[in-house]
Design an enzyme around this catalytic site. Structure first.
Site, PDB file in Angstrom:
ATOM      1  N   HIS A  26      -2.130   7.312  -4.937  1.00 36.36           N
ATOM      2  CA  HIS A  26      -2.379   6.129  -4.111  1.00 36.36           C
ATOM      3  C   HIS A  26      -2.236   4.897  -4.987  1.00 36.36           C
ATOM      4  O   HIS A  26      -2.652   4.891  -6.162  1.00 36.36           O
ATOM      5  CB  HIS A  26      -3.794   6.172  -3.524  1.00 36.36           C
ATOM      6  CG  HIS A  26      -4.330   4.832  -3.133  1.00 36.36           C
ATOM      7  ND1 HIS A  26      -5.209   4.122  -3.922  1.00 36.36           N
ATOM      8  CD2 HIS A  26      -4.094   4.059  -2.047  1.00 36.36           C
ATOM      9  CE1 HIS A  26      -5.502   2.974  -3.338  1.00 36.36           C
ATOM     10  NE2 HIS A  26      -4.843   2.914  -2.204  1.00 36.36           N
TER      11      HIS A  26
ATOM     12  N   GLY B 138      -6.473  -5.733  13.456  1.00 38.36           N
ATOM     13  CA  GLY B 138      -5.385  -5.527  14.398  1.00 38.36           C
ATOM     14  C   GLY B 138      -4.083  -5.108  13.765  1.00 38.36           C
ATOM     15  O   GLY B 138      -3.001  -5.435  14.272  1.00 38.36           O
TER      16      GLY B 138
ATOM     17  N   HIS C  92     -20.478  12.713   0.907  1.00 37.18           N
ATOM     18  CA  HIS C  92     -20.943  13.871   1.673  1.00 37.18           C
ATOM     19  C   HIS C  92     -20.445  15.186   1.081  1.00 37.18           C
ATOM     20  O   HIS C  92     -20.991  16.247   1.381  1.00 37.18           O
ATOM     21  CB  HIS C  92     -20.539  13.753   3.148  1.00 37.18           C
ATOM     22  CG  HIS C  92     -19.057  13.693   3.381  1.00 37.18           C
ATOM     23  ND1 HIS C  92     -18.346  12.509   3.311  1.00 37.18           N
ATOM     24  CD2 HIS C  92     -18.154  14.664   3.680  1.00 37.18           C
ATOM     25  CE1 HIS C  92     -17.070  12.756   3.574  1.00 37.18           C
ATOM     26  NE2 HIS C  92     -16.920  14.046   3.791  1.00 37.18           N
TER      27      HIS C  92
ATOM     28  N   HIS D  88       2.183  12.194  -0.662  1.00 36.85           N
ATOM     29  CA  HIS D  88       1.760  13.591  -0.604  1.00 36.85           C
ATOM     30  C   HIS D  88       2.977  14.443  -0.947  1.00 36.85           C
ATOM     31  O   HIS D  88       4.039  14.303  -0.332  1.00 36.85           O
ATOM     32  CB  HIS D  88       1.232  13.947   0.790  1.00 36.85           C
ATOM     33  CG  HIS D  88      -0.026  13.226   1.152  1.00 36.85           C
ATOM     34  ND1 HIS D  88      -1.237  13.511   0.558  1.00 36.85           N
ATOM     35  CD2 HIS D  88      -0.263  12.222   2.033  1.00 36.85           C
ATOM     36  CE1 HIS D  88      -2.170  12.731   1.065  1.00 36.85           C
ATOM     37  NE2 HIS D  88      -1.606  11.930   1.962  1.00 36.85           N
TER      38      HIS D  88
ATOM     39  N   ARG E 126      -3.093  -6.399  -3.533  1.00 34.70           N
ATOM     40  CA  ARG E 126      -3.152  -7.341  -2.427  1.00 34.70           C
ATOM     41  C   ARG E 126      -3.657  -8.705  -2.894  1.00 34.70           C
ATOM     42  O   ARG E 126      -4.308  -8.820  -3.944  1.00 34.70           O
ATOM     43  CB  ARG E 126      -4.071  -6.798  -1.337  1.00 34.70           C
ATOM     44  CG  ARG E 126      -5.481  -6.507  -1.860  1.00 34.70           C
ATOM     45  CD  ARG E 126      -6.296  -5.661  -0.907  1.00 34.70           C
ATOM     46  NE  ARG E 126      -7.608  -5.352  -1.456  1.00 34.70           N
ATOM     47  CZ  ARG E 126      -7.870  -4.299  -2.237  1.00 34.70           C
ATOM     48  NH1 ARG E 126      -6.907  -3.463  -2.556  1.00 34.70           N
ATOM     49  NH2 ARG E 126      -9.085  -4.091  -2.710  1.00 34.70           N
TER      50      ARG E 126
ATOM     51  N   ASN F  22      -1.085  -2.427  12.277  1.00 34.24           N
ATOM     52  CA  ASN F  22      -0.295  -1.378  12.903  1.00 34.24           C
ATOM     53  C   ASN F  22      -0.949  -0.022  12.621  1.00 34.24           C
ATOM     54  O   ASN F  22      -1.141   0.350  11.465  1.00 34.24           O
ATOM     55  CB  ASN F  22       1.131  -1.421  12.359  1.00 34.24           C
ATOM     56  CG  ASN F  22       1.998  -0.329  12.919  1.00 34.24           C
ATOM     57  OD1 ASN F  22       2.076   0.759  12.365  1.00 34.24           O
ATOM     58  ND2 ASN F  22       2.684  -0.623  14.003  1.00 34.24           N
TER      59      ASN F  22
ATOM     60  N   SER G 169       0.851  -1.192   0.000  1.00 27.58           N
ATOM     61  CA  SER G 169       0.000   0.000   0.000  1.00 27.58           C
ATOM     62  C   SER G 169       0.880   1.233   0.000  1.00 27.58           C
ATOM     63  O   SER G 169       1.838   1.313   0.780  1.00 27.58           O
ATOM     64  CB  SER G 169      -0.915   0.007   1.229  1.00 27.58           C
ATOM     65  OG  SER G 169      -1.741   1.146   1.251  1.00 27.58           O
TER      66      SER G 169
ATOM     67  N   HIS H 136      -3.681   7.551 -17.069  1.00 24.00           N
ATOM     68  CA  HIS H 136      -4.730   6.643 -17.548  1.00 24.00           C
ATOM     69  C   HIS H 136      -4.267   5.817 -18.745  1.00 24.00           C
ATOM     70  O   HIS H 136      -4.603   4.632 -18.849  1.00 24.00           O
ATOM     71  CB  HIS H 136      -5.988   7.440 -17.893  1.00 24.00           C
ATOM     72  CG  HIS H 136      -6.840   7.747 -16.705  1.00 24.00           C
ATOM     73  ND1 HIS H 136      -7.798   6.886 -16.225  1.00 24.00           N
ATOM     74  CD2 HIS H 136      -6.858   8.824 -15.869  1.00 24.00           C
ATOM     75  CE1 HIS H 136      -8.387   7.410 -15.164  1.00 24.00           C
ATOM     76  NE2 HIS H 136      -7.833   8.590 -14.931  1.00 24.00           N
TER      77      HIS H 136
END
Length: 281
Positions: free
Chosen positions: A119, A264, A182, A109, A123, A266, A105, A152
């Site tokens: 980003h 769980g 939102h 920035h 996985r 990090n 991952s 793209h």
């Protein structure tokens, strides 16, 4: 790390870790070109399953430099049991809550508002089913058509080599997924997103590798194109405002954030996607 792995799981883990090494080396080279001596700091972490058994772990890599204000590249390999109702939300886990997951991952920035943030995540998960997922999306505070087209086009070339409908399907999925309801805005200029790619491990793994190679091809090229561009205080203010929107998406809507917290993971690695500075002015 003591998670038993079959050959498919081990191959996926090895690829993600090798891709991490190549991406970090590429980003450090860009810092050298900018006259910076910034390098990645790597922090290993271990996960303990709720049962108390060893649950794998990973390595969090972070660099703060002249070009990359903050970039995190994480790899992890974890396993154990999904707890409670969360298992029902995971593909193939409702029947049996045991799982294995390995992946990479990345979130960058940038110091210059003319350079788009980005980003990327890929996985491999195993429950009663086994599948690949991931994608990449470009997040410019100040969109530039040339960069959007480059990003793209490179992803489309990667997709077209594996499925005639892959690019159209996975671009549309990204447009739907990377949306802030939102705010009623997309968080960037899109890319591709795919999940539950299963049924042919070799073909699906080959596509996932192509996504990683496409990212490593296009993003450093875009960074070099823009990293010396002039910008104004107004540009910087727009970048900070946009980063606030990015943070909202990752904390409220992002599945990867929820998955990490529910299993769980990090905390520092999970939240490395958050920008170093943001504004809600």
């Amino acid at each position: 790390m003591t998670i038993p792995m079959d050959s498919q799981q081990a191959a996926a883990r090895t690829w993600f870790e090798a891709l991490r090494d190549r991406i970090c080396a590429s980003f450090e080279t860009i810092e050298r070109e900018a006259g910076s001596d910034a390098t990645f700091t790597y922090t290993p972490w271990e996960r303990i399953d709720p049962s108390g058994a060893a649950g794998g772990g990973g390595v969090r890599g972070v660099m703060k430099g002249k070009v990359f204000e903050k970039v995190g590249v994480n790899v992890s390999t974890v396993g154990g049991t999904f707890e409670g109702e969360f298992a029902k939300s995971i593909h193939g886990a409702a029947e049996d809550p045991g799982f294995f997951a390995t992946g990479i991952s990345l979130v960058a920035h940038m110091a210059n508002p003319q350079v788009p943030a980005v980003h990327m995540n890929t996985r491999f998960l195993v429950t009663t089913k086994r599948w690949f997922g991931g994608g990449a999306d470009l997040n410019p505070p100040l969109p530039i058509a040339e960069d959007t087209a480059d990003f793209h086009a490179t992803l489309k070339t990667a997709c077209d080599a594996h499925g005639a409908d892959y690019y159209d399907r996975f671009k549309a999925w990204a447009d739907e997924y990377f949306y802030i309801p939102h705010r009623k805005v997309h968080r960037g200029v899109g890319g591709i997103f795919y999940d539950h790619l299963e049924g042919d491990f070799d073909a699906d793994f080959a596509f996932t590798r192509s996504v990683g190679e496409a990212f490593l091809d296009t993003y450093p090229r875009i960074v070099r194109r823009r990293m010396d561009a002039a910008f104004t205080d107004a540009d910087r203010a727009e970048m900070l405002r946009w980063r606030g929107r990015y943070a909202e998406f990752n904390l409220v809507h992002d599945r990867g954030t929820l998955f990490g917290l529910k299993t769980g993971g990090n905390i520092d690695a999970i939240l490395m996607s958050l920008p170093p500075m943001a504004s809600w002015e």
